[in-house]
Design a protein around this motif. Structure first.
Motif, PDB file in Angstrom:
ATOM      1  N   ASP A 125     134.112  61.528  40.517  1.00 47.34           N
ATOM      2  CA  ASP A 125     134.857  60.930  41.625  1.00 47.34           C
ATOM      3  C   ASP A 125     133.920  60.743  42.825  1.00 47.34           C
ATOM      4  OD1 ASP A 125     134.580  63.411  42.815  1.00 47.34           O
ATOM      5  OD2 ASP A 125     136.664  64.010  42.473  1.00 47.34           O
ATOM      6  N   ILE A 126     134.467  60.355  43.955  1.00 46.16           N
ATOM      7  CA  ILE A 126     133.644  60.026  45.124  1.00 46.16           C
ATOM      8  C   ILE A 126     132.919  61.248  45.676  1.00 46.16           C
ATOM      9  CG2 ILE A 126     135.455  60.381  46.850  1.00 46.16           C
ATOM     10  CD1 ILE A 126     134.411  57.747  48.181  1.00 46.16           C
ATOM     11  N   ASP A 127     133.439  62.457  45.324  1.00 43.52           N
ATOM     12  CA  ASP A 127     132.799  63.696  45.765  1.00 43.52           C
ATOM     13  C   ASP A 127     131.810  64.229  44.734  1.00 43.52           C
ATOM     14  OD1 ASP A 127     134.288  63.807  48.184  1.00 43.52           O
ATOM     15  OD2 ASP A 127     136.018  64.559  47.052  1.00 43.52           O
ATOM     16  N   ASN A 128     131.514  63.413  43.728  1.00 40.81           N
ATOM     17  CA  ASN A 128     130.578  63.787  42.669  1.00 40.81           C
ATOM     18  C   ASN A 128     131.119  64.917  41.780  1.00 40.81           C
ATOM     19  OD1 ASN A 128     128.155  63.095  41.387  1.00 40.81           O
ATOM     20  ND2 ASN A 128     127.113  64.862  42.263  1.00 40.81           N
ATOM     21  N   THR A 129     132.448  65.023  41.722  1.00 35.85           N
ATOM     22  CA  THR A 129     133.091  65.993  40.829  1.00 35.85           C
ATOM     23  C   THR A 129     133.377  65.313  39.498  1.00 35.85           C
ATOM     24  OG1 THR A 129     134.132  67.127  42.686  1.00 35.85           O
ATOM     25  CG2 THR A 129     135.070  67.522  40.495  1.00 35.85           C
ATOM     26  N   ALA A 130     132.999  65.966  38.421  1.00 34.59           N
ATOM     27  CA  ALA A 130     133.206  65.368  37.099  1.00 34.59           C
ATOM     28  C   ALA A 130     134.682  65.135  36.833  1.00 34.59           C
ATOM     29  CB  ALA A 130     132.610  66.267  36.021  1.00 34.59           C
ATOM     30  N   VAL A 131     135.018  63.943  36.317  1.00 39.50           N
ATOM     31  CA  VAL A 131     136.385  63.596  35.937  1.00 39.50           C
ATOM     32  C   VAL A 131     136.336  62.898  34.578  1.00 39.50           C
ATOM     33  CG1 VAL A 131     137.247  63.387  38.302  1.00 39.50           C
ATOM     34  CG2 VAL A 131     136.246  61.388  37.170  1.00 39.50           C
ATOM     35  N   SER A 132     137.512  62.615  34.049  1.00 42.64           N
ATOM     36  CA  SER A 132     137.577  61.864  32.796  1.00 42.64           C
ATOM     37  C   SER A 132     137.365  60.388  33.075  1.00 42.64           C
ATOM     38  CB  SER A 132     138.935  62.067  32.121  1.00 42.64           C
ATOM     39  OG  SER A 132     139.932  61.331  32.804  1.00 42.64           O
ATOM     40  N   SER A 133     137.261  59.581  32.024  1.00 40.71           N
ATOM     41  CA  SER A 133     137.120  58.135  32.206  1.00 40.71           C
ATOM     42  C   SER A 133     138.376  57.542  32.822  1.00 40.71           C
ATOM     43  CB  SER A 133     136.824  57.461  30.864  1.00 40.71           C
ATOM     44  OG  SER A 133     137.882  57.699  29.954  1.00 40.71           O
ATOM     45  N   ASP A 134     139.481  58.312  32.819  1.00 41.39           N
ATOM     46  CA  ASP A 134     140.731  57.858  33.435  1.00 41.39           C
ATOM     47  C   ASP A 134     140.881  58.385  34.854  1.00 41.39           C
ATOM     48  OD1 ASP A 134     141.974  56.797  30.812  1.00 41.39           O
ATOM     49  OD2 ASP A 134     141.415  58.848  30.339  1.00 41.39           O
ATOM     50  N   GLY A 135     139.856  59.137  35.320  1.00 37.19           N
ATOM     51  CA  GLY A 135     139.896  59.645  36.684  1.00 37.19           C
ATOM     52  C   GLY A 135     140.592  60.975  36.836  1.00 37.19           C
ATOM     53  N   ASP A 136     141.016  61.595  35.731  1.00 37.33           N
ATOM     54  CA  ASP A 136     141.709  62.878  35.802  1.00 37.33           C
ATOM     55  C   ASP A 136     140.711  64.028  35.851  1.00 37.33           C
ATOM     56  OD1 ASP A 136     144.294  61.712  35.516  1.00 37.33           O
ATOM     57  OD2 ASP A 136     143.860  61.435  33.387  1.00 37.33           O
ATOM     58  N   PRO A 137     141.113  65.161  36.441  1.00 35.30           N
ATOM     59  CA  PRO A 137     140.242  66.346  36.399  1.00 35.30           C
ATOM     60  C   PRO A 137     139.942  66.724  34.952  1.00 35.30           C
ATOM     61  CG  PRO A 137     142.057  66.670  37.933  1.00 35.30           C
ATOM     62  CD  PRO A 137     142.361  65.412  37.182  1.00 35.30           C
ATOM     63  N   LEU A 138     138.744  67.192  34.703  1.00 39.57           N
ATOM     64  CA  LEU A 138     138.364  67.560  33.343  1.00 39.57           C
ATOM     65  C   LEU A 138     138.971  68.905  32.958  1.00 39.57           C
ATOM     66  CD1 LEU A 138     134.571  66.644  33.054  1.00 39.57           C
ATOM     67  CD2 LEU A 138     136.524  65.418  32.126  1.00 39.57           C
ATOM     68  N   PRO A 139     139.512  69.004  31.733  1.00 42.89           N
ATOM     69  CA  PRO A 139     139.913  70.318  31.237  1.00 42.89           C
ATOM     70  C   PRO A 139     138.660  71.115  30.865  1.00 42.89           C
ATOM     71  CG  PRO A 139     140.165  68.688  29.509  1.00 42.89           C
ATOM     72  CD  PRO A 139     139.745  67.949  30.746  1.00 42.89           C
ATOM     73  N   THR A 140     138.863  72.373  30.546  1.00 47.66           N
ATOM     74  CA  THR A 140     137.734  73.201  30.127  1.00 47.66           C
ATOM     75  C   THR A 140     137.168  72.675  28.815  1.00 47.66           C
ATOM     76  OG1 THR A 140     138.737  75.131  31.176  1.00 47.66           O
ATOM     77  CG2 THR A 140     137.015  75.540  29.535  1.00 47.66           C
ATOM     78  N   ARG A 141     135.856  72.528  28.782  1.00 46.04           N
ATOM     79  CA  ARG A 141     135.213  72.032  27.563  1.00 46.04           C
ATOM     80  C   ARG A 141     135.144  73.169  26.545  1.00 46.04           C
ATOM     81  NH1 ARG A 141     131.509  67.791  26.653  1.00 46.04           N
ATOM     82  NH2 ARG A 141     131.490  67.444  28.902  1.00 46.04           N
ATOM     83  N   PRO A 142     135.755  72.997  25.354  1.00 51.19           N
ATOM     84  CA  PRO A 142     135.653  74.042  24.325  1.00 51.19           C
ATOM     85  C   PRO A 142     134.207  74.243  23.893  1.00 51.19           C
ATOM     86  CG  PRO A 142     137.394  72.463  23.805  1.00 51.19           C
ATOM     87  CD  PRO A 142     136.607  71.886  24.925  1.00 51.19           C
ATOM     88  N   GLU A 143     133.899  75.449  23.446  1.00 54.48           N
ATOM     89  CA  GLU A 143     132.534  75.770  23.046  1.00 54.48           C
ATOM     90  C   GLU A 143     132.042  74.856  21.931  1.00 54.48           C
ATOM     91  OE1 GLU A 143     132.131  79.832  22.040  1.00 54.48           O
ATOM     92  OE2 GLU A 143     132.661  80.583  24.045  1.00 54.48           O
ATOM     93  N   LYS A 144     132.960  74.433  21.059  1.00 51.46           N
ATOM     94  CA  LYS A 144     132.564  73.630  19.903  1.00 51.46           C
ATOM     95  C   LYS A 144     132.303  72.168  20.251  1.00 51.46           C
ATOM     96  CE  LYS A 144     136.245  75.210  17.816  1.00 51.46           C
ATOM     97  NZ  LYS A 144     137.341  75.435  16.832  1.00 51.46           N
TER      98      LYS A 144
END
Length: 750
Positions: A125-144
């Protein structure tokens, strides 16, 4: 070209690219060190760090307002390797930014491996926070899930982590491609060719492989499709379909749960008129067809496992064909001749008349095709002989008297003049030979009913057969057969539409009440239910008392008592006495302890009172909806009262749909509040109930009301709290809902 005031005096204009350049070169006229590029309009367009002239060259591009539009490492030409970052601007700009992204996606980053392909994509986003391609906050990335994968949310569908290599020239994926769900379980794995064609495709459900597709690299119409057993620790194929020669050669292979092949069937079309079927690799049947589908094939031969001729067809070239069955020595065991215009046996014109249908095979099939073709041949032979017997049966005098009272040539039937052979069918219904009687039934049914429509012949035929019942007290098989026929007639949708004929029919059956009451207590539940259903239409006060006794006897099973309640409700409804239900059901409802009986009583009361239904009746139906597994077996035995609604969920929803939605929402709100705190099994049952009521309509997702939002958030909390629910994807999938807590919350806030 006039130099803009913002461009230094020593900058050089590049006519080809319409830009101003400034920087140093070495003795070989090779660019070195920092360079700057100005747009033709005068603003700083980019910077390039050439270093000693050896790539990579770190570069920056700028929007007209001076903010960075692109950052990456350039290798000359159009080649970038490693991360390439593209950034939006708050002001109008000619700089490129990938289209079709959400408004709050401000930065897109791609990892290039060569001039035309990238292997990863990231969004911020504009604050350089990682988001999805749809602009949503990212969920926790599973280890796998590898760091290369990016997150995609698709409304009402897949919400997955995705990883693959993209060819920017076509926009297609190439090489390996993967998808994972929010828990890190694989969803899809594919292998693409360098032109973007799918070569291998693997599908997973809750991390387990469910199906795979392997395509020929040169001809994608040639492929293998395998389905796998569920619940196995490692993938075990269940069925494999092999398609060749543009699907003109198809082999289906079936496996047991150990992965051992059970059998294989194959169909081959050598030409439109030359076809073959195989079983376990051996030729089973070969046919040369006629050009006209309505004519007999030129030749058909079925083969035994040993390869000798088992069955063949001789086209007599006169509109007839003769089928023959042979033994191993080639001697004819049986034969019969059929005509092309015989509607009753039109399938015998076909070359595959005795083959199992292609869709009938599965891993549970035990009979070999060789056994099946002989069985089907003998069935057709026996039926044709039974039909001959039917036409030669002697007509009893008591039946002949009844038949003579009707003009069968002119009676109203499905086909004009179709009543002429009804007497033969009526007589066949009295045969002691079940095969003969079955043919007679088919003959009658084709003329006296049609998609729920009834005719004068429907009533007249039923009246005569009702009169025949007393003559066969010595043959219970025939009597019961006649009873089932009357049951089928009374179950026709339009049977009460012709008042005079209907009255004649019921008056003919009413004298059978004592016999029907005896059948009603038969140990065979099908016979008992058949008798009760007939009595609903034709019974007297004796039937009413009998049904009341059946209901009140608590020693009887839930099925028996429930069927009596359904019968009693219809008994009163047919006689316009439904007010009796409102008199006799409510006083005993609260004292009834049998769950299925309470369910039936509540359903009948709600159907009668609609929006005036009491809350305790609605509560009972909600409870039944949440605990339907315990009621399923009894409910299925309520045919024909449930009609086409053989799913108790659907039936309850239909009943509840006739009450007040505001009351139901008020009653279900506390259940939603309690959902996350319920133990797992109860949670599953009530979750399904909540979704049934709030999301059973296909437009529900277009209108997220406060109560629906509440339900989605509660489901998300329950899912997050109890990971076991995540594996029950079918609960959510039935309502086109996502099954992850993250996606459920996103939908609730939509």
């Amino acid at each position: 070209m006039k130099r803009p005031v913002s461009v230094p005096e020593n900058a050089i204009y590049n006519e080809t690219d319409k830009e101003w350049l400034f920087g140093a070169t070495n003795e070989n006229n090779q660019r070195i060190g920092p360079w700057k590029v100005w747009h033709i309009e005068g603003y700083l367009w980019g910077t390039i760090e050439y270093g000693d002239g050896t790539p990579p060259y770190p570069t920056l591009r700028f929007h007209p307002d001076g903010t960075i539009s692109q950052k990456g490492e350039w290798y000359g030409g159009d080649k970038y390797l490693g991360p390439l970052r593209l950034i939006r601007s708050v002001h109008p700009t000619p700089e490129y930014f990938p289209p079709n992204n959400a408004d709050n996606v401000w930065i897109a980053e791609f990892d290039y491996t060569d001039e035309f392909t990238f292997i990863a994509q990231r969004y911020f986003d504009i604050d350089n926070t990682a988001v999805s391609s749809d602009g949503d906050p990212l969920p926790t990335r599973p280890e796998k899930v590898p760091a290369r994968a990016h997150f995609v949310r698709l409304p009402y569908s897949a919400t997955n982590w995705i990883m693959g290599t993209v060819d920017t020239r076509t926009g297609d994926y190439i090489d390996e491609y993967f998808e994972w769900d929010l828990d890190g379980n694989p969803v899809v794995k594919r292998l693409y060719s360098n032109t973007g064609k799918v070569l291998e495709d693997y599908r997973y459900d809750s991390g387990a492989l469910t199906s795979s597709y392997l395509y020929d690299k040169d001809d994608p119409t040639d492929y293998e499709n395998t389905y796998y057993y569920s619940g196995m620790p490692t993938p075990v194929p269940k069925t494999r379909m092999v398609y060749r020669h543009k699907k003109k050669d198809v082999t289906n292979i079936y496996f047991d749960k150990t992965g051992q092949q059970l059998y294989a069937v194959r169909r081959e079309e050598l030409s439109p008129v030359h076809k073959r079927r195989y079983y376990n690799g051996k030729l089973l049947c070969e046919a040369h067809l006629s050009a006209d589908d309505d004519q007999f094939p030129e030749s058909v031969v079925y083969y035994s496992p040993g390869g000798y001729k088992c069955i063949d067809l001789t086209n007599n070239n006169d509109g007839t064909g003769t089928w023959r069955l042979y033994n191993a020595e080639g001697h004819v065991l049986r034969q019969f001749t059929v005509h092309e215009n015989e509607d009753d046996h039109y399938e015998l014109i076909r070359w595959d008349a005795f083959l199992p249908s292609w869709g009938s095979y599965d891993a549970k099939t035990t009979s070999t095709d060789w056994e099946t073709v002989v069985k089907f041949f003998n069935q057709e032979y026996d039926e044709l002989n039974a039909k001959q017997q039917l036409y030669s049966l002697e007509i009893p005098s008591y039946l002949q008297k009844e038949l003579d009272s009707i003009d069968w040539e002119t009676i109203d039937a499905y086909h004009s003049g179709g009543g002429a052979e009804l007497p033969i069918g009526i007589n066949g219904m009295l045969s002691e030979d079940n095969t003969v009687a079955n043919i007679a039934f088919k003959m009658l049914w084709a003329e006296i009913t049609q998609q729920g429509s009834v005719f004068e012949s429907t009533y007249k035929t039923a009246v005569i057969l009702a009169h025949m019942v007393p003559h066969y007290s010595h043959l219970s098989t025939v009597q019961i057969r006649l009873g089932r026929f009357l049951y089928s007639i009374l179950d026709q949708y339009e049977i009460r539409d012709h008042e005079h004929l209907y009255k004649e029919l019921t008056e003919a059956i009413t004298p059978l009440e004592p016999t029907l009451l005896q059948w009603g207590i038969n140990e065979d539940i099908d016979i008992a239910h058949m008798a009760q259903y007939i009595l609903i239409y034709t019974g007297t006060e004796a039937t009413e008392q009998y049904l009341l006794q059946e209901w009140h006897n608590t020693d009887y099973s839930s099925t028996r008592r429930g069927y009596a309640l359904f019968s009693l409700a219809d008994f009163y409804a047919i006689r316009d006495q439904s007010h009796q239900i409102l008199s006799i059901f409510p006083p005993t409802f609260m004292q009834e302890t049998d769950p299925f009986v309470r369910f039936v009583m509540a359903a009948q009361l709600v159907l009668l009172t609609h929006t005036a239904a009491r809350e305790e009746w609605l509560a009972e139906l909600l409870h039944a909806l949440a605990n339907q597994e315990a009621l399923d077996e009894d409910y299925i035995n309520m045919t024909p009262f449930i009609g086409n609604i053989d799913n108790i969920h659907e039936y309850i929803l239909v009943v509840l749909g006739k009450s007040r939605p505001d009351i139901l929402e008020k009653m279900i709100a506390p259940i939603i509040d309690e959902l996350p705190n319920m133990y797992a099994l109860k949670q599953v049952s009530y979750l399904r109930t909540i979704l049934d009521l709030l999301f059973n309509d296909e437009t529900s997702l277009d209108d997220i009301t406060p109560i629906r939002k509440k339900a989605l958030l509660a489901a998300a909390d329950a899912t997050a709290k109890n990971p076991g629910l995540v594996n029950l994807i079918e609960i959510f999938r039935a309502y086109n809902l996502p099954h992850e807590a993250y996606a459920l919350r996103q939908l609730a806030e939509a």
